[in-house]
Design an enzyme around this catalytic site. Structure first.
Site, PDB file in Angstrom:
ATOM      1  NE  ARG A  34       0.767  -6.239  -1.555  1.00  0.00           N
ATOM      2  CZ  ARG A  34       0.757  -5.338  -2.581  1.00  0.00           C
ATOM      3  NH1 ARG A  34      -0.334  -4.723  -2.850  1.00  0.00           N
ATOM      4  NH2 ARG A  34       1.888  -5.220  -3.349  1.00  0.00           N
ATOM      5  NE  ARG A  38      -3.497   0.803  -1.338  1.00  0.00           N
ATOM      6  CZ  ARG A  38      -2.691   0.888  -2.689  1.00  0.00           C
ATOM      7  NH1 ARG A  38      -2.313   2.097  -3.120  1.00  0.00           N
ATOM      8  NH2 ARG A  38      -2.244  -0.304  -3.190  1.00  0.00           N
ATOM      9  NE  ARG A  47       0.289   4.423   2.393  1.00  0.00           N
ATOM     10  CZ  ARG A  47       0.954   5.456   2.139  1.00  0.00           C
ATOM     11  NH1 ARG A  47       1.212   6.306   2.875  1.00  0.00           N
ATOM     12  NH2 ARG A  47       1.148   5.437   0.808  1.00  0.00           N
ATOM     13  CG  ASP A  84       6.860  -3.851  -0.312  1.00  0.00           C
ATOM     14  OD1 ASP A  84       5.740  -4.006  -0.509  1.00  0.00           O
ATOM     15  OD2 ASP A  84       7.597  -3.763  -1.309  1.00  0.00           O
ATOM     16  CE1 TYR A 161       8.059  -3.687  -8.355  1.00  0.00           C
ATOM     17  CE2 TYR A 161       8.520  -5.943  -7.877  1.00  0.00           C
ATOM     18  CZ  TYR A 161       7.593  -4.984  -8.266  1.00  0.00           C
ATOM     19  OH  TYR A 161       6.283  -5.486  -8.334  1.00  0.00           O
TER      20      TYR A 161
HETATM   21  O1  CP3 Z   1       0.272  -9.354   2.477  1.00  0.00           O
HETATM   22  C1  CP3 Z   1       0.284  -8.286   3.544  1.00  0.00           C
HETATM   23  O2  CP3 Z   1      -0.946  -7.817   4.043  1.00  0.00           O
HETATM   24  C2  CP3 Z   1       1.721  -7.992   4.008  1.00  0.00           C
HETATM   25  C3  CP3 Z   1       2.130  -6.752   3.277  1.00  0.00           C
HETATM   26  C4  CP3 Z   1       2.707  -6.770   1.981  1.00  0.00           C
HETATM   27  C5  CP3 Z   1       2.763  -5.678   1.229  1.00  0.00           C
HETATM   28  N1  CP3 Z   1       3.441  -6.027   0.099  1.00  0.00           N
HETATM   29  C6  CP3 Z   1       2.275  -4.489   1.731  1.00  0.00           C
HETATM   30  C7  CP3 Z   1       2.158  -3.363   0.633  1.00  0.00           C
HETATM   31  C8  CP3 Z   1       3.484  -8.017   1.234  1.00  0.00           C
HETATM   32  C9  CP3 Z   1       3.421  -9.274   1.743  1.00  0.00           C
HETATM   33  C10 CP3 Z   1       3.932  -7.321   0.140  1.00  0.00           C
HETATM   34  C11 CP3 Z   1       4.799  -7.991  -1.219  1.00  0.00           C
HETATM   35  C12 CP3 Z   1       5.046  -7.312  -2.167  1.00  0.00           C
HETATM   36  N2  CP3 Z   1       5.128  -5.836  -2.392  1.00  0.00           N
HETATM   37  C13 CP3 Z   1       4.994  -7.952  -3.507  1.00  0.00           C
HETATM   38  C14 CP3 Z   1       4.662  -9.375  -3.774  1.00  0.00           C
HETATM   39  C15 CP3 Z   1       3.529  -9.932  -3.820  1.00  0.00           C
HETATM   40  C16 CP3 Z   1       2.515  -9.591  -4.718  1.00  0.00           C
HETATM   41  O3  CP3 Z   1       1.463  -8.745  -4.528  1.00  0.00           O
HETATM   42  O4  CP3 Z   1       2.684  -9.812  -5.806  1.00  0.00           O
HETATM   43  C17 CP3 Z   1       5.205  -6.998  -4.511  1.00  0.00           C
HETATM   44  C18 CP3 Z   1       5.466  -7.294  -6.099  1.00  0.00           C
HETATM   45  C19 CP3 Z   1       5.431  -5.652  -3.777  1.00  0.00           C
HETATM   46  C20 CP3 Z   1       5.988  -4.348  -4.428  1.00  0.00           C
HETATM   47  C21 CP3 Z   1       5.108  -3.418  -4.227  1.00  0.00           C
HETATM   48  N3  CP3 Z   1       4.675  -2.869  -3.162  1.00  0.00           N
HETATM   49  C22 CP3 Z   1       4.456  -2.629  -5.165  1.00  0.00           C
HETATM   50  C23 CP3 Z   1       4.442  -2.872  -6.780  1.00  0.00           C
HETATM   51  C24 CP3 Z   1       3.511  -1.658  -4.499  1.00  0.00           C
HETATM   52  C25 CP3 Z   1       2.774  -0.337  -5.122  1.00  0.00           C
HETATM   53  C26 CP3 Z   1       1.464  -1.000  -5.670  1.00  0.00           C
HETATM   54  C27 CP3 Z   1       0.376  -0.877  -4.900  1.00  0.00           C
HETATM   55  O5  CP3 Z   1      -0.467  -1.972  -4.244  1.00  0.00           O
HETATM   56  O6  CP3 Z   1       0.235   0.166  -4.301  1.00  0.00           O
HETATM   57  C28 CP3 Z   1       3.604  -1.765  -3.147  1.00  0.00           C
HETATM   58  C29 CP3 Z   1       3.145  -0.968  -2.075  1.00  0.00           C
HETATM   59  C30 CP3 Z   1       2.338  -1.911  -0.947  1.00  0.00           C
HETATM   60  N4  CP3 Z   1       2.903  -2.916  -0.283  1.00  0.00           N
HETATM   61  C31 CP3 Z   1       1.161  -1.639  -0.376  1.00  0.00           C
HETATM   62  C32 CP3 Z   1       1.102  -2.353   0.616  1.00  0.00           C
HETATM   63  C33 CP3 Z   1      -0.181  -2.436   1.658  1.00  0.00           C
HETATM   64  C34 CP3 Z   1       0.457  -0.212  -0.877  1.00  0.00           C
HETATM   65  C35 CP3 Z   1       1.036   0.794   0.087  1.00  0.00           C
HETATM   66  C36 CP3 Z   1      -0.020   1.934   0.287  1.00  0.00           C
HETATM   67  O7  CP3 Z   1      -0.699   1.836   1.414  1.00  0.00           O
HETATM   68  O8  CP3 Z   1      -0.230   3.105  -0.249  1.00  0.00           O
END
Ligand code: CP3
Length: 350
Positions: A34, A38, A47, A84, A161
């Protein structure tokens, strides 16, 4: 940034199994799960402009920009496609929104419902922008220096999910379906395996050099269920992608499975460690993967100071002489001070 030379990057050589013995002043390649997100003011700015999180993911221009932000700032050895894991359900036609302060919200699928089907043309019509992001990144990045990682969620984690309708604490609905109707749950997993193979092959065709599978919720399953719904589908995806892309390295992240991570060892070139595993244990017991990745606690990065340095040193010492990618044990969290990431980067010698 682009170069025409064809020397393999440090990151790819490490996934081939080359160790980075620090006594000879070499170092482990580095990136952070990640890493675009943010905690970066430049991410928050893009964003805000982009509107929704999905708009940001599905617009190649903004997705390329945020992928590159942590590379520009810290010079990591790998860039991970900004997207994502829930893009696959979206491609399969499931309704998906990201709600501010709540996370993903999907139109929940229940046992007994008509299952989604995979049609590659309909799928790509929905998510094809992701492949454009990958090919744009490939042009922007210097392949000698920065390796491009594509990714997908593993079927079990994505299914949680799809069935729970969003994030969950106990995955009760998904597990209940898997226990009560293993045949129909198996069919849902088949659809996810097939669509994920396609999705990853398309990323590889667009220029992804490494593919990572995230099984974030593998640890929620009991051993025989884990074999059926986590390990086997991962193995099938890797075998499926290899039919088209025999040489592309994989990294598998099966989070929360503890010592059962040995079951996942040997399927992929890279094996990612979560925070719970001692690097000394991993080194001793995970010997089949070419390289191990991890596993700094993201909270150590929030803490900073002497504790952060000590944790980084402990991991690097334990992995000295073993092919190793330094990374976190899970994603960086939004409140992480940038100065602590800078401290981390300095400590690892990047
Ligand atoms: O690693 C990176 O920088 C690449 C981008 C990436 C994101 N999500 C961006 C993201 C990757 C590889 C993911 C994978 C992801 N997404 C996983 C598996 C990895 C892990 O962290 O366990 C999972 C379970 C998700 C599902 C997901 N996406 C959730 C539950 C959420 C909400 C929680 C949160 O942190 O807000 C997201 C949103 C998300 N995916 C954000 C980002 C940068 C935040 C969104 C925002 O900017 O508001």
């Amino acid at each position: 940034m682009k170069s025409t030379s064809s020397q393999k990057s440090l990151f790819l050589r490490t996934l081939d199994g080359q160790s980075n013995d620090r006594s000879t002043e070499k170092r482990s390649p580095a990136w952070m799960m990640r890493q675009a997100g943010r905690y970066l003011p430049e991410y928050r700015a893009v964003r805000k402009e982009a509107g929704s999180f999905l708009d940001l993911c599905l617009n190649p221009e903004t997705a390329i920009e945020v992928t590159l932000q942590p590379i520009r700032r810290f010079g990591f050895d790998a860039a991970i496609l900004f997207s994502d894991i829930l893009i696959v359900p979206l491609g399969l036609g499931q309704d998906l929104k990201f709600v501010e302060g709540r996370g993903p919200v999907l139109e929940a699928l229940s046992k007994g419902d008509v299952l989604p089907t995979f049609d590659p043309i309909a799928f790509d019509a929905k998510v094809g922008a992701v492949y454009q992001t990958v090919s744009g990144l490939r042009t922007e990045l210097d392949a000698d220096k920065t390796t491009l990682i594509g990714f997908a969620g593993a079927p079990w984690t994505v299914a949680t999910y799809m069935v729970e309708g969003g994030s969950s604490k106990d995955f009760a609905k998904t597990k209940d379906w898997a226990f009560c109707q293993p045949d129909t749950f198996g069919k849902l997993m088949d659809v996810l395996v097939e669509s994920t193979i396609h999705y990853l092959n398309q990323q590889a065709a667009a220029g992804a050099e490494v593919l990572k599978l995230f099984d974030t919720w593998a640890g929620a399953l009991s051993p025989n269920q884990r074999e059926l719904w986590s390990r086997k589908p991962i193995e099938r995806i890797i075998a499926g992608v290899r039919k088209t892309n025999p040489d592309i390295p994989f990294i598998v992240f099966a989070r929360g499975v503890g010592p059962a991570l040995t079951d996942y060892d040997g399927m992929s070139e890279g094996l990612a460690l979560d925070t719970s595993l001692a690097p000394e244990w991993a080194r001793e017991n995970l010997t089949k993967a070419n390289a191990l990745q991890g596993n700094l606690d993201p909270i150590a990065l929030v803490a900073g100071g002497a504790a952060l340095d000590a944790e980084v040193d402990r991991i690097l010492t334990a992995m000295d002489g073993r092919a190793h990618v330094i990374n976190l044990g899970h994603g960086i969290i939004p409140q992480t001070p940038i100065s602590h990431v800078e401290q981390f980067v300095k400590r690892i010698g990047l």
